[in-house]
Scaffold this motif. Sequence first.
Motif, short mmCIF file in Angstrom:
data_model
loop_
_atom_site.label_atom_id
_atom_site.label_comp_id
_atom_site.label_asym_id
_atom_site.label_seq_id
_atom_site.Cartn_x
_atom_site.Cartn_y
_atom_site.Cartn_z
N VAL A 117 0.83 -1.20 0.00
CA VAL A 117 0.00 0.00 0.00
C VAL A 117 0.87 1.26 0.00
O VAL A 117 0.59 2.22 -0.71
CB VAL A 117 -0.94 0.00 1.22
N ALA A 118 1.95 1.24 0.78
CA ALA A 118 2.84 2.40 0.84
C ALA A 118 3.51 2.64 -0.51
O ALA A 118 3.71 3.79 -0.93
CB ALA A 118 3.90 2.18 1.92
N THR A 119 3.85 1.55 -1.20
CA THR A 119 4.45 1.69 -2.54
C THR A 119 3.44 2.30 -3.50
O THR A 119 3.77 3.19 -4.30
CB THR A 119 4.88 0.32 -3.07
N GLU A 126 1.02 4.27 -2.67
CA GLU A 126 0.88 5.68 -2.29
C GLU A 126 1.98 6.54 -2.92
O GLU A 126 1.72 7.60 -3.50
CB GLU A 126 0.93 5.81 -0.78
N GLN A 127 3.21 6.07 -2.83
CA GLN A 127 4.34 6.85 -3.36
C GLN A 127 4.24 7.01 -4.88
O GLN A 127 4.41 8.11 -5.41
CB GLN A 127 5.65 6.17 -2.98
N LEU A 128 3.98 5.91 -5.57
CA LEU A 128 3.95 5.96 -7.02
C LEU A 128 2.73 6.72 -7.54
O LEU A 128 2.84 7.53 -8.48
CB LEU A 128 3.94 4.54 -7.59
N GLU A 129 1.57 6.47 -6.95
CA GLU A 129 0.36 7.07 -7.49
C GLU A 129 0.27 8.56 -7.18
O GLU A 129 -0.26 9.33 -7.98
CB GLU A 129 -0.88 6.35 -6.96
N SER A 130 0.79 8.98 -6.03
CA SER A 130 0.77 10.41 -5.71
C SER A 130 1.64 11.18 -6.69
O SER A 130 1.28 12.28 -7.15
CB SER A 130 1.21 10.66 -4.27
N GLN A 131 2.79 10.60 -7.06
CA GLN A 131 3.66 11.27 -8.04
C GLN A 131 3.02 11.24 -9.42
O GLN A 131 3.11 12.22 -10.17
CB GLN A 131 5.02 10.57 -8.08
N ASP A 150 -1.27 -0.79 -11.64
CA ASP A 150 -2.34 -1.74 -11.94
C ASP A 150 -2.05 -3.08 -11.28
O ASP A 150 -2.95 -3.73 -10.75
CB ASP A 150 -2.46 -1.92 -13.46
N SER A 151 -0.79 -3.50 -11.28
CA SER A 151 -0.43 -4.78 -10.66
C SER A 151 -0.62 -4.71 -9.14
O SER A 151 -1.06 -5.69 -8.52
CB SER A 151 1.01 -5.16 -11.00
N LEU A 152 -0.30 -3.57 -8.54
CA LEU A 152 -0.50 -3.41 -7.10
C LEU A 152 -1.98 -3.48 -6.75
O LEU A 152 -2.38 -4.07 -5.73
CB LEU A 152 0.09 -2.08 -6.62
N ARG A 153 -2.80 -2.86 -7.60
CA ARG A 153 -4.25 -2.93 -7.38
C ARG A 153 -4.74 -4.37 -7.47
O ARG A 153 -5.51 -4.82 -6.63
CB ARG A 153 -4.97 -2.06 -8.43
N GLN A 154 -4.28 -5.09 -8.50
CA GLN A 154 -4.71 -6.47 -8.66
C GLN A 154 -4.26 -7.34 -7.49
O GLN A 154 -4.95 -8.29 -7.10
CB GLN A 154 -4.16 -7.04 -9.97
N ALA A 155 -3.10 -7.01 -6.93
CA ALA A 155 -2.58 -7.80 -5.82
C ALA A 155 -3.40 -7.62 -4.55
O ALA A 155 -3.49 -8.54 -3.73
CB ALA A 155 -1.12 -7.43 -5.56
N TYR A 171 -7.39 2.63 3.16
CA TYR A 171 -6.76 1.42 3.69
C TYR A 171 -6.75 1.42 5.21
O TYR A 171 -6.81 0.36 5.84
CB TYR A 171 -5.37 1.23 3.11
N GLY A 172 -6.70 2.63 5.80
CA GLY A 172 -6.80 2.70 7.25
C GLY A 172 -8.14 2.18 7.72
O GLY A 172 -8.24 1.38 8.65
#
Length: 243
Positions: free
Chosen positions: A99-101, A103-108, A171-176, A229-230
Motif C-alpha cells: 500500500v505504501a508503494t 501511495e508513493q507511485l500514485e501520488s507522483q 495496476d499490478s499493485l491494485r490487482q494484488a 486502507y486505514g
Amino acid sequence: MEKKTYTIVLQNIEDRLRNGELAVGDRLPAERALAEEFGISRASVREAIRVLDAMGLVRSGVGSGPSAGAVVVSEPSAALGWGLRMHLASNFLPVGDVVATREQLESQAAADAAARWSTTQDKIALTRAKRYLDEMDDPMLPDMRFHELDAHFHLVVSGLGGNVVVTTILDSLRQATVGYVQEGVPRLGDWPSVRRTLQEQHRGILESVQGRSPEEASQRVREHIRWFYGVAYEENSVPVSFS
C-alpha cells in the motif's frame, strides 16, 4: 534435462520480439512446428507457452481453426499482479508495504498528470474519468461495479502522468490487493458512508488534476489511499504501516 528445454522456446520468442519478427497481435507457430524447429518435445513447447501465458505475453486459444493457438499480447500488469498476490498470500510481502508503494507511485503520477495533460486525448481521458465517477455516484450501483470503476478511474488519472511502467506497476499493485479489499468491505460498519467519502475524495483528485495543481493532486491521492486502507484494514484488524 528435459524440464529445461522449454527455455529454448522462451529465448527464441524474446529474440523474435526484439528484432520485430513477432509483434503484439501475431500468432505463434503451431506446437508441432516449434517442436520440429528446435528438436524438442511438444510437451516442452506447451510448457513454454504456459510460462508465456502466465507472464501475460501470450493468450492461448483452444480447439482448432483460426482461433486456435497462442497470440502475442501485452498484459504485464496481470503477471505482476498475480506474482504479488501470491507473495502477499505467503505473508512474505507485507500488505502495508504494498500500500505504501502504491501511495508513493500514485501520488507522483497524479502530480505529473496535473502538470502535463494538454492534448485532446488527455481531455478525452479526463472526461472518461468523470463519467466513471458519475456512474459511481449511484447508491444502487452494485459493489463489484463500484470497485471496477474505482480501478478504472485511478488508472486513467495515473495514465495521464505519462509513465507506462508506473501505470503498469500501479495496476499490478491494485490487482494484488483487490481481494483483500473485496473481503474487507462487507465487514465495514457503514459501507454506504465510506462510498460517499471515497467519491468526495475522487472528485477532489480529479478537480486538482483538471485544475493543474500538482502538489494538491499528490496530497489528495496520499490522503485518499491512507484513509481508505486505514478504514478497510483497521476495522478488520489488519495493521497497515505507512512509515
